[in-house]
Design an enzyme around this catalytic site. Structure first.
Site, PDB file in Angstrom:
ATOM      1  CE  LYS A  44      -3.842  -2.486   2.210  1.00  0.00           C
ATOM      2  NZ  LYS A  44      -4.374  -3.041   3.471  1.00  0.00           N
TER       3      LYS A  44
ATOM      4  CD  GLN B   4      -3.354  -4.946   6.498  1.00  0.00           C
ATOM      5  OE1 GLN B   4      -2.904  -3.855   5.744  1.00  0.00           O
ATOM      6  NE2 GLN B   4      -3.875  -6.079   5.896  1.00  0.00           N
TER       7      GLN B   4
ATOM      8  CG  ASP C  23      -9.228  -0.300   4.998  1.00  0.00           C
ATOM      9  OD1 ASP C  23      -9.102  -0.501   3.715  1.00  0.00           O
ATOM     10  OD2 ASP C  23      -8.561  -0.571   5.996  1.00  0.00           O
TER      11      ASP C  23
END
Ligand code: NAD
Length: 298
Positions: free
Chosen positions: A52, A96, A119
Site C-alpha cells: 500500500k 491492517q 477502508d
C-alpha cells in the site's frame, strides 16, 4: 470470451490518480496522505502494508506507517487512532487486519473517524453505502464495481448471483449490484453455505460473483453460457511449475468456466489488483472531502 484485466484497469486508475495529484500540487495543494497502522509482525500483513505504501508513492501520495508491537494494548492502538483522527494532515487511516486476539476489532473499526475511514469498514460508511448515500466503499466490492464499469458490462435488469455473504465482499457487493445506480440495477440473489440447489441458482446468473473462499468450487455446470464471472477467491496451490513452489488459483475452475463465460476475471490479475486501486481512490476522495463535506461530521 474476454478476460477482465484487473492489472491493466488498476494501472489505468493509478495513472488517472497520479495526474490528479500532480494538478493538486501545481495548484499549491497538499498531496493526499494515507496513514497505515500495523500491530505485530505478521509477514503477510507487513507485505500488504508495504504494498500500500509503494502504491501511494507511485501516485504521489504521502504515506506514513505506525508500527505497534503485538503486546501493545488496545488502549495504545486507540490512542494512535485518536492522534491520527486529529491530525489535519492525514486524510485516510487504515488499520491492517487481523489484529491480535486481545484487541477488539469491532471497537477499533469504530474508533476511526468515518471521514478518514478509507477502508470503508466503519458502520457509518457501511450504513451510508447500504442506503445509497455517499460513502467510502470497502476496497474489494468497490474494485468489482470498477471492473464492471470500466469493462462496460451492462448490469441493469440482469440476474446477478453473489455466492458468499461476508461483510467485506459478498454482502456489500450484493447491495451495490441491487442499487438504483450504474453499475447496479441488477436482480440480485445471495447464496451462502446454507443455500440449497446452489447449482440451479448459479446457472441462472447473467453475472456471477464468487466470494466463497473454497478453491475452484465453481465448475462449468454451475455457470450459464455467456455469463460474466467475477472470481474473488485467492488460494495457493502447490506447483512444481513455479519457482515459488505454488500458484494462485480462485474459487472458480478457470479452465472450464472460461470456455462458457462471456467475460471472466483471472486469478491472479483480476479482482486482486483492484483492491489497492480502490484504496487510492478513497484516499484521494478523502483529501478532497468529497464524501463528507466540511459541514458534516466535523
Ligand atoms: P468468508 O470466509 O468470510 O466468506 C465466505 C462466504 O462463502 C460465507 O458467506 C459462506 O456462507 C459462503 N460459503 C462457504 N462455503 C460455501 C458453499 N459451499 N456454498 C455456498 N456458499 C459458501 O470469505 P471472504 O472474506 O468473503 O473471502 C472469500 C474469498 O475471497 C477468499 O478466498 C478470500 O481469500 C478472497 N478475497 C480476495 C480479495 C481480493 O482482493 N481478491 C479480497 C477479499 C477476499
Amino acid at each position: 470470451m474476454k478476460i477482465i484485466d484487473g492489472k491493466s484497469i488498476s494501472n489505468q486508475i493509478k495513472s488517472e490518480i497520479s495526474a490528479e495529484v500532480a494538478k493538486i500540487i501545481d495548484n499549491n495543494g497538499r498531496a493526499p496522505h494515507l496513514a497505515s497502522i500495523l500491530v505485530g509482525e505478521d509477514p503477510a500483513s507487513q507485505t500488504y502494508v508495504e504494498n500500500k505504501a509503494k502504491a501511494c508513492k507511485k501516485v504521489g501520495f504521502v504515506s506514513s506507517k505506525y508500527n505497534l508491537s503485538a503486546k501493545d494494548s488496545e488502549n495504545d492502538l486507540l490512542e494512535t487512532i485518536e492522534f491520527l483522527n486529529n491530525d489535519q494532515n492525514v486524510d485516510g487511516i487504515i488499520v491492517q487486519l487481523p489484529l491480535p486476539e486481545h484487541i477488539d476489532e469491532k471497537k477499533i473499526i469504530q474508533a476511526v473517524k468515518p471521514e478518514k475511514d478509507v477502508d470503508g469498514f466503519h458502520p457509518i460508511n457501511a450504513g451510508r453505502m447500504a442506503i445509497g448515500l455517499p460513502a467510502y466503499i470497502s476496497a474489494t466490492p468497490f474494485g468489482i464495481m470498477q471492473l464492471l464499469q470500466r469493462s462496460e458490462i451492462e448490469t441493469k435488469g440482469k440476474n446477478c448471483v453473489v455466492i458468499g455473504r461476508s461483510n467485506i465482499v459478498g454482502r456489500p457487493v450484493s447491495i451495490l449490484m441491487s442499487q438504483n445506480a450504474d453499475p447496479g440495477n441488477a436482480t440480485v440473489t445471495v447464496c451462502h453455505s446454507k443455500t440449497k440447489n446452489l447449482q440451479e441458482i448459479s446457472s441462472n446468473a447473467d453475472i456471477l460473483i464468487v466470494a466463497i473462499g473454497k478453491p475452484e468450487l465453481v465448475n462449468a455446470d454451475m455457470v450459464k453460457q455467456g455469463a460474466v464471472v467475477i472470481d474473488v477467491g485467492i488460494h495457493r496451490k502447490p506447483s512444481t511449475e513455479k519457482k515459488s513452489g505454488f500458484k494462485l488459483i480462485g474459487d472458480v475452475k478457470f479452465d472450464e468456466v472460461s470456455k462458457k463465460a462471456s467475460y471472466i476475471t483471472p486469478v491472479p490479475g483480476g479482482v486482486g489488483p483492484m483492491t489497492i486501486a480502490s484504496l487510492l481512490i478513497n484516499t484521494l476522495k478523502a483529501s478532497k472531502k468529497e464524501i463528507y463535506p466540511q459541514t458534516e461530521h466535523n
